[in-house]
Scaffold this motif. Sequence first.
Motif, short mmCIF file in Angstrom:
data_model
loop_
_atom_site.label_atom_id
_atom_site.label_comp_id
_atom_site.label_asym_id
_atom_site.label_seq_id
_atom_site.Cartn_x
_atom_site.Cartn_y
_atom_site.Cartn_z
N GLY A 93 -27.14 -35.84 77.41
CA GLY A 93 -27.35 -35.29 78.75
C GLY A 93 -26.09 -35.31 79.57
O GLY A 93 -24.97 -35.41 79.05
N ILE A 94 -26.27 -35.23 80.89
CA ILE A 94 -25.14 -35.20 81.83
C ILE A 94 -25.11 -36.52 82.58
O ILE A 94 -26.13 -36.94 83.16
N PHE A 95 -23.94 -37.15 82.62
CA PHE A 95 -23.77 -38.47 83.23
C PHE A 95 -22.88 -38.38 84.46
O PHE A 95 -21.86 -37.67 84.46
N ALA A 96 -23.29 -39.12 85.50
CA ALA A 96 -22.49 -39.22 86.72
C ALA A 96 -21.99 -40.66 86.84
O ALA A 96 -22.78 -41.58 87.00
N PRO A 97 -20.66 -40.88 86.76
CA PRO A 97 -20.14 -42.25 86.83
C PRO A 97 -20.11 -42.76 88.27
O PRO A 97 -20.34 -42.01 89.23
N SER A 98 -19.83 -44.01 88.45
CA SER A 98 -19.67 -44.59 89.78
C SER A 98 -18.52 -43.88 90.50
O SER A 98 -17.46 -43.62 89.91
N GLY A 99 -18.75 -43.56 91.76
CA GLY A 99 -17.73 -42.83 92.54
C GLY A 99 -18.01 -41.36 92.62
O GLY A 99 -17.41 -40.65 93.45
N ALA A 100 -18.93 -40.83 91.78
CA ALA A 100 -19.27 -39.40 91.82
C ALA A 100 -20.18 -39.12 93.01
O ALA A 100 -20.94 -39.97 93.46
N THR A 101 -20.10 -37.88 93.52
CA THR A 101 -20.95 -37.44 94.62
C THR A 101 -22.03 -36.51 94.09
O THR A 101 -21.73 -35.51 93.45
N ILE A 102 -23.29 -36.87 94.35
CA ILE A 102 -24.41 -36.08 93.87
C ILE A 102 -24.53 -34.82 94.75
O ILE A 102 -24.71 -34.93 95.97
#
Length: 810
Positions: A93-102
């Motif tokens: 899937g698609i991962f958003a790391p810490s620091g990313a803006t949703i």
Amino acid sequence: MKFTLSWLKDHLETDATLDEIAERLTMLGLEVEGIVDPAKKLGDFAVAKIIEAVPHPDADKLRLCKVEALVDGKRQVLQVVCGAPNARSGLTGIFAPSGATIPVNGMVLKPTKIRGVESNGMMCSERELELSNEHDGIIELPDSWEVGTPASEALGQNDPVIEIAITPNRPDCLGVYGVARDLAAAGVGKLNDGSVKPLPGNFDSATGIKLEFAPGTDNACPVFAGRMVKGVANGPSPIWMQKRLKAVGLRPINALVDITNYISLDRGRPLHVYDASKLKGDIRARLGRKGERLLALDGKEYDVQPDYCVIADDARVLGFAGVMGGEESGSSEATTEVFIESAYFDPYRTAKTGRATGIVSDARYRFERGVDPAFVIDGLELATRMVLELCGGTPSNVIVAGKEPVPTKAIGFDPMRVEKLTGLTLPRVEAETILKRLGFGVAEMSDGLLDVRVPSWRPDIDGQADLVEEIVRVHGLSAVKSVALPRAHAVSRPVLSVQQRRERQARRVLAARGLVETVNWSFISKAAANLFGGGNATPGLKLANPISSDMSHMRPTLLAGLIVAAGRNVDRGFADVALFEVGQQFADDTPEGQSTAATGIRRGTARPNGAGRHWQGKAGPVDAFDAKADAVALLAALGAPNLQVSAEAPAWYHPGRSGAFKLGPKNVIGYFGEIHPRVLAELDVAGPVVGFEIFPAAIPEPKKKATKAKPPLDLSAFQPLRRDFAFVVDAGVSADQLIRAARNVDKKLVADVSLFDVFEGGALGDGKKSLAIEVTLQPVEKTLTDEDIEAVSKKIIAAVEKATGGTLRS
């Protein structure tokens, strides 16, 4: 006009970057209004794999996932708490790391604890990335995607959307192919072949086409082409087409409808597809008939007017030509036979129909600006090819009614006109090359000119200047140097006349003195005109067709409108008003009778130093001297010389409380004073009201050149002295006569004369009054002795007695 970068590259072979394309579009006159690059929004997101998913120890609906992701260029296994029902081991899937803006909510991720368990980043759903409203589970990708692949690449969100502004004269750029043509002409890339090969038909269409127009109205639809396709399988359009339509703001409907929308955007050629099973007899283009109605595709029902161009069959109206089709004959998922329409409609009639109905559609937008009349058959062939590719089926032979109204416009062009009109020197070969790249036909003529044939898609080209514009905008407007207009003088001459400058100055001065500017009608009632010397006295100023009975005469003075305006303010509770107006007034119906006046009034306690009640004391009512002060200040600002003041004001002023400013015996500069109570009563305005009228044109213009230098300031070293005199004169003698007589005794020695007391009655008797003046003597050469003072005093007494007949009061 919106399109994606990949869409543009379908027609343009180029290695130019997005920024280079955007810059060149703007330089070509196709201003880029915005670029939306979804890859930037997804820059923090990448492909990741869940290698293990187990239940959360303290929450039934949560799972602890070990996620393999690429962080700071290195593969790492992170612990992520996930609530998606489809979170499982092995999911890609698609991962958003810490620091990313949703994107959906702007939330910035940071390491946190969820129900006591640490979580780093999150696996994303389509809704969280603003891809759709789907949020029941996280995104699932094929296992073939490598960990760390950018999300924009894996999700197909790496196609920037470009939005450009199209001016009304460039309908050729309402299709992506037209934009590509302009860019190719500017050297950004190579234009792909846009020609359309015809498809042979397998049968004759059961539905025919007719043009039914009375003579003189056949320009409403000069050509109508169509063909039937049997055996189609309608359904959703392919993903690539849906993505492009969504990117430019259109909602995919089904393959047949999406094809027509796609070709409209791709080639600027609107089309329509009918469900052939719903047609009754032949299709014809004609004018509307009274009583007909249309249920359009927008779900609304419209009345058909006789000047509308409509498409109809034997039973009913099928659509408004060039504007919108009808719902009853539209295609659906069950459609198996279609009739494809491609026609040319008159831009003016299309625009008129669109405005009358209020329908706004992409088809109307293009037809009313002018589509390419030579692409009617080609557009039909292109649509047929796409229908066969996406929906299958068998096409009929093409049916054509009428003839394509292709203009044959030829211009004899002198390439030297480029330099004459723009100052830009271009080789003749470059000018020819640019025109050929834009689709113009260019041939040499015997006289050295170029025979330029205008392509059918350029209705905006009419003459040599248009060709110069095309050459220069493609070459680059930045190459055209700015040249200042020639100036005959190093210092520019004044633009405003003396009179115009005085009018501006009058407005500034009066506004600075607390008066509020008004702009009244130049018309007043007959009764008001009679009060101010107009009306019956000047019948030539009566309007032949007045707006109303209260506006039947041209105003002889601005005072009438100002006084009435003050009355309206009083009626509404604003008793203390100070108003002014600078405008035209009319003495008669000749040009000489029209003059400009600067006029003002004060009412109630609206004095220059304040109005209304105050704890230190109530302000007194306005008087004639307030109006005089306003007039004197205005005259000083307008450069008026020393003026005489006489009691010769018109009849609308109070006879004993008014005056006139004069320069000589005949040149009246203005009037001031209290408005006559009779005038106020007739206008139904409570007093007191004072006013002034100044005529700027009557003030002599300043001399262009000084005849002599102004004398330097000369201050006397000697102390001035003052002497008082009281004279008994007849009641009809004005104080001004007495003051002038005293001042003229010795202009060097007598510095000032002022009136400080007036007394009537008592021992003086009837018909007499006492005027007391103060005379200021300013010695220049020496200190005055008693004998000098006595001699001057005798001269003053003698001069006053001679001028007024008065005697020194004992």
